[in-house]
Design an enzyme around this catalytic site. Structure first.
Site, PDB file in Angstrom:
ATOM      1  N   CYS A  21       8.302 -33.130 -31.345  1.00 35.34           N
ATOM      2  CA  CYS A  21       7.297 -34.289 -31.474  1.00 35.34           C
ATOM      3  C   CYS A  21       7.177 -34.382 -33.050  1.00 35.34           C
ATOM      4  O   CYS A  21       7.132 -33.611 -33.615  1.00 35.34           O
ATOM      5  CB  CYS A  21       6.536 -33.338 -30.952  1.00 35.34           C
ATOM      6  SG  CYS A  21       4.786 -33.083 -31.538  1.00 35.34           S
ATOM      7  N   LYS A  45       4.571 -24.525 -21.186  1.00 34.88           N
ATOM      8  CA  LYS A  45       3.787 -23.786 -22.398  1.00 34.88           C
ATOM      9  C   LYS A  45       3.652 -21.958 -22.093  1.00 34.88           C
ATOM     10  O   LYS A  45       3.410 -21.799 -21.094  1.00 34.88           O
ATOM     11  CB  LYS A  45       2.636 -24.545 -22.770  1.00 34.88           C
ATOM     12  CG  LYS A  45       3.153 -25.805 -23.075  1.00 34.88           C
ATOM     13  CD  LYS A  45       1.223 -26.336 -23.425  1.00 34.88           C
ATOM     14  CE  LYS A  45       1.280 -27.716 -23.367  1.00 34.88           C
ATOM     15  NZ  LYS A  45      -0.014 -28.494 -23.283  1.00 34.88           N
ATOM     16  N   VAL A  95       1.322 -29.721 -30.232  1.00 28.80           N
ATOM     17  CA  VAL A  95       1.334 -28.924 -31.443  1.00 28.80           C
ATOM     18  C   VAL A  95       1.744 -30.274 -32.836  1.00 28.80           C
ATOM     19  O   VAL A  95       0.428 -31.197 -32.265  1.00 28.80           O
ATOM     20  CB  VAL A  95       3.108 -28.275 -31.048  1.00 28.80           C
ATOM     21  CG1 VAL A  95       3.511 -27.282 -30.491  1.00 28.80           C
ATOM     22  CG2 VAL A  95       3.930 -30.372 -30.663  1.00 28.80           C
ATOM     23  N   GLU A 101      -3.457 -28.609 -35.811  1.00 24.65           N
ATOM     24  CA  GLU A 101      -4.060 -30.540 -36.320  1.00 24.65           C
ATOM     25  C   GLU A 101      -2.526 -30.628 -37.502  1.00 24.65           C
ATOM     26  O   GLU A 101      -2.595 -30.474 -38.839  1.00 24.65           O
ATOM     27  CB  GLU A 101      -4.448 -30.935 -36.941  1.00 24.65           C
ATOM     28  CG  GLU A 101      -5.997 -31.269 -35.403  1.00 24.65           C
ATOM     29  CD  GLU A 101      -5.646 -31.988 -34.618  1.00 24.65           C
ATOM     30  OE1 GLU A 101      -4.597 -32.645 -34.713  1.00 24.65           O
ATOM     31  OE2 GLU A 101      -5.689 -31.622 -32.866  1.00 24.65           O
ATOM     32  N   SER A 102      -1.623 -31.614 -37.495  1.00 26.25           N
ATOM     33  CA  SER A 102      -0.534 -31.330 -38.364  1.00 26.25           C
ATOM     34  C   SER A 102      -1.371 -32.712 -39.743  1.00 26.25           C
ATOM     35  O   SER A 102      -0.148 -31.905 -40.678  1.00 26.25           O
ATOM     36  CB  SER A 102       0.375 -33.188 -37.526  1.00 26.25           C
ATOM     37  OG  SER A 102      -0.564 -34.223 -37.639  1.00 26.25           O
TER      38      SER A 102
END
Length: 235
Positions: free
Chosen positions: A21, A48, A61, A74-75
């Site tokens: 990801c 999951k 993720v 949240e990245s």
């Protein structure tokens, strides 16, 4: 009966991630660049764990559990948290103007490169594929021009990274998407031209691909291609 607990490292940072990801890779690279220890719980996004909604009800993720038990998702939120929590890492510039210019560059990349990348990949009609590939090439040309401008600023110091010779926040946030270009080449034959208008982007891209921090969290290319096959209607 649903899960009542989930795995984490007591008193430490736990990242819930997936190796393929590009958003999850942002969080990994933020911690790596800040040289902060963490543990990873790998999440199979196709299957999951029953406990994962306790971490992130959205099911995405990355997610982060901090030492005090706070959950962040949240990245971009996680990466900025790391940069602010560990300012000695130098990930974000302290100068407000330099920070604003960096954020504008990230916004430009996210609003122009990323959508056209996925549109070119997911389009079923060949004419649409060609249209989105042309649009992506135009976006990359614009990104290249922004890099040329940045490298003339004191905060850019001649490149090849956004902050000159140092891998920092721009690369933490954007490297994984630059690293996805081989997938688009595989499915759509997209190649960034080797012409002057693209020279700065190609220099930046090559510096990213060779940097130890990129290689440290680099997913297997064959695995990436296999993962992204589900997005390609004619594959």
């Amino acid at each position: 009966m649903g899960a009542t607990t989930y795995p984490f490292t007591e008193g430490g940072y736990t990242l819930y991630s997936n190796a393929n990801c590009p958003y999850a890779q942002r969080a990994l690279r933020a911690f790596n660049a800040a040289n902060v220890p963490y543990t990873v719980e790998e999440i199979d996004l196709a299957n999951k764990p029953s406990w994962y909604p306790l971490v992130n009800p959205r099911g995405k993720v990355p997610a982060l559990r901090t030492p005090d038990g706070t959950i962040l998702i949240e990245s971009l939120v996680i990466a900025e948290y790391v940069a602010d929590q560990f300012p000695e890492s130098g990930l974000l510039p302290s100068d407000p103007v330099a920070r604003a210019q960096l954020r504008l560059f990230i916004e430009k990349f996210g609003s122009e490169f990323t959508p056209d990348y996925y549109r070119a990949l997911t389009a079923a009609d060949t004419s649409d594929q060609d249209k989105f590939k042309d649009s992506l090439a135009a976006a990359i040309k614009g990104i290249s021009a922004e890099l040329e401008i940045q490298w003339k600023r004191e905060s850019g110091r001649g490149g090849p990274f956004w902050a000159g010779s140092k891998w920092t926040y721009a690369e933490v946030i954007l490297a994984s998407f630059v690293g996805l270009l081989p997938v688009l080449n595989h499915y759509r034959g997209f190649v960034v031209p080797e012409t002057r208008e693209f020279a700065a982007f190609n220099r930046w891209r090559q510096a990213i691909l060779e940097h130890p921090e990129f290689l440290r969290a680099k997913p297997d290319e064959d695995a990436l291609i296999k993962t992204y096959k589900k997005f390609v209607p004619d594959a």
